[in-house]
Design an enzyme around this catalytic site. Sequence first.
Site, PDB file in Angstrom:
ATOM      1  N   TYR A   1       0.860  -1.188   0.000  1.00 42.94           N
ATOM      2  CA  TYR A   1       0.000   0.000   0.000  1.00 42.94           C
ATOM      3  C   TYR A   1       0.891   1.231   0.000  1.00 42.94           C
ATOM      4  O   TYR A   1       1.875   1.293   0.748  1.00 42.94           O
ATOM      5  CB  TYR A   1      -0.890  -0.008   1.253  1.00 42.94           C
ATOM      6  CG  TYR A   1      -1.766   1.226   1.404  1.00 42.94           C
ATOM      7  CD1 TYR A   1      -2.845   1.452   0.548  1.00 42.94           C
ATOM      8  CD2 TYR A   1      -1.525   2.147   2.421  1.00 42.94           C
ATOM      9  CE1 TYR A   1      -3.650   2.585   0.699  1.00 42.94           C
ATOM     10  CE2 TYR A   1      -2.335   3.272   2.578  1.00 42.94           C
ATOM     11  CZ  TYR A   1      -3.388   3.486   1.717  1.00 42.94           C
ATOM     12  OH  TYR A   1      -4.186   4.592   1.870  1.00 42.94           O
TER      13      TYR A   1
ATOM     14  N   ASP B   1       9.363   3.013  -0.346  1.00 43.21           N
ATOM     15  CA  ASP B   1       8.334   3.656   0.462  1.00 43.21           C
ATOM     16  C   ASP B   1       8.604   3.267   1.908  1.00 43.21           C
ATOM     17  O   ASP B   1       8.226   2.187   2.359  1.00 43.21           O
ATOM     18  CB  ASP B   1       6.942   3.208   0.002  1.00 43.21           C
ATOM     19  CG  ASP B   1       5.842   3.838   0.841  1.00 43.21           C
ATOM     20  OD1 ASP B   1       6.151   4.404   1.911  1.00 43.21           O
ATOM     21  OD2 ASP B   1       4.675   3.740   0.440  1.00 43.21           O
TER      22      ASP B   1
ATOM     23  N   LYS C   1       4.627   9.171   8.593  1.00 43.62           N
ATOM     24  CA  LYS C   1       4.346   8.689   9.947  1.00 43.62           C
ATOM     25  C   LYS C   1       5.288   9.271  11.005  1.00 43.62           C
ATOM     26  O   LYS C   1       5.094  10.388  11.475  1.00 43.62           O
ATOM     27  CB  LYS C   1       4.352   7.164   9.963  1.00 43.62           C
ATOM     28  CG  LYS C   1       3.205   6.572   9.111  1.00 43.62           C
ATOM     29  CD  LYS C   1       2.941   5.126   9.410  1.00 43.62           C
ATOM     30  CE  LYS C   1       1.991   4.465   8.417  1.00 43.62           C
ATOM     31  NZ  LYS C   1       0.579   4.631   8.729  1.00 43.62           N
TER      32      LYS C   1
HETATM   33  N1  PLP Z   1       2.916   4.225   2.326  1.00 47.07           N
HETATM   34  C1  PLP Z   1       2.798   3.267   3.251  1.00 47.07           C
HETATM   35  C2  PLP Z   1       3.780   2.125   3.265  1.00 47.07           C
HETATM   36  C3  PLP Z   1       1.788   3.333   4.211  1.00 47.07           C
HETATM   37  O1  PLP Z   1       1.658   2.358   5.125  1.00 47.07           O
HETATM   38  C4  PLP Z   1       0.899   4.436   4.183  1.00 47.07           C
HETATM   39  C5  PLP Z   1      -0.179   4.550   5.193  1.00 47.07           C
HETATM   40  O2  PLP Z   1      -0.372   3.737   6.033  1.00 47.07           O
HETATM   41  C6  PLP Z   1       1.064   5.410   3.190  1.00 47.07           C
HETATM   42  C7  PLP Z   1       2.083   5.283   2.280  1.00 47.07           C
HETATM   43  C8  PLP Z   1       0.139   6.595   3.124  1.00 47.07           C
HETATM   44  O3  PLP Z   1       0.411   7.480   4.162  1.00 47.07           O
HETATM   45  P1  PLP Z   1      -0.730   8.496   4.684  1.00 47.07           P
HETATM   46  O4  PLP Z   1      -1.762   7.654   5.368  1.00 47.07           O
HETATM   47  O5  PLP Z   1       0.006   9.424   5.580  1.00 47.07           O
HETATM   48  O6  PLP Z   1      -1.275   9.197   3.473  1.00 47.07           O
END
Ligand code: PLP
Length: 356
Positions: A144, A239, A267
Site C-alpha cells: 500500500y 516507500d 508517519k
Molecule cells: N505508504 C505506506 C507504506 C503506508 O503504510 C501508508 C499509510 O499507512 C502510506 C504510504 C500513506 O500514508 P498516509 O496515510 O500518511 O497518506
Amino acid sequence: MQIDRSKQLWKEAQMVIPGGVNSPVRAFGAVGGQPVFMQSGSGAELIDVDGNRYIDYVTSWGALILGHAHPAVVSAAQDACSTGTSFGMPTELETRLAGKVADAYPGIDQIRMVSSGTEAVMSAIRLARGFTGRDLILKFDGCYHGHSDGLLVSAGSGVATFAIPGTQGVPASYAEKTLVAPYNDEAAITEIFEKVGSDIACVIVEPVAGNMGVVEPGAAYLQHLKTVSSKFGALLIFDEVITGFRLGPSGAQGRYGVTPDLTVLGKILGGGFPAAGYGGRREIMDALAPKGPVYQAGTLSGNPVAMAAGIAMLDVIASDPPYERLDSLAAQLEQGLGDAASEAGVPVQQNRVASM
Ligand code: PLP
C-alpha cells in the site's frame, strides 16, 4: 466495559462525517464492534471518553514511536505554536529537519517536505516520471502506498499484469499506467523488465511489506530490484512510510544495505503531526520546481509545528536509541501471543521484523 459516551459520539459522528470517520480503518470494520473515542494518551496508554484505559498497540498506525505526548515533543510543538503556526515562507526548522534526515539516510541528499504519506508517494512518482521521461510505474501486489489514483489499484490476472482500479472513482486509463508484480519474486521482475523495462519510470516497494501482514524481503530481493531497475534506467523508490525510523535510524535502507534512488518517509517523521517527505539523490531532486521542470507545492508543507516536533523526536531517538528496547518488547509480545495461541490449540503464524 461501559462505552456510553463513545456510543453517543459515534451516532453524532455518522451524521456529519462520512461513515463517521476521517479514515476508513478507524470504523473498526475489520475488528468488529463500534469505534471507541479517545480522550487522551500518555506514553503507551490511552484513555477513552468513558474513562476506560488501554495499552495502545496502534500508536497512530506507527507514527508515535515515542508513545503519546512525549514531553520533549510536546514542549517543542508548544514553543513552535507560540511563535506562529504557519508562515507561507521558509523557516530554519525546515532546513534543520531536512539536514537530520539527509544525515541519517544514505539515499537522501535532499528532501522535500509535504503533509501526508499519500502526497509524498504521489509526488515522488511524478518526479520519477518527469526525471526519466517515462510513464509506467511498477508496484507490488499487497503493498500500500496511500490512496492516490495510480496506486489504488489491484493486480489483474497473471504475472506482470497491468492494473485495474482498486476502487470506484479511478479511471481505468490511470490504472493502466501501473504494472503490478508479485512481491519477493525475482523472476517476475526480470520478466517484466525484459518486456517493457525501457518504458518503466520507477519501481515502488515497501522494503519490508507492512500492509499485507509483515513480509520481509528475501535475502537478495531488494538488491535485485536495484540491479534490474538501474540496468533499465528506471528509478527505485523505497516507500519507508512505515519502516523509516522504525527499523532503525536509517530505516530499511540502513538495515538491508540497499540504497534506493528515491525514499518516501511519513508517519514517524512528523513526531505525531502531519508531515511526510520524499528525498533522493541531488541530481534527481534538482528536477523539482522551482529549480527544475517538475511541479509540486503545498501551502502547509514543512509546517513549523510539525518540523519542530519531528526534530525533537529525532533528537530523543539519537540521544537515547529506542531500538533494542522496541525489539525486545515486540519479541515479548510475539512470544506471549504464540504461547497463548498454542495453549488454546489455535494454529498461528506470526511474522515480525524488529518492532513491525
Ligand atoms: N505508504 C505506506 C507504506 C503506508 O503504510 C501508508 C499509510 O499507512 C502510506 C504510504 C500513506 O500514508 P498516509 O496515510 O500518511 O497518506
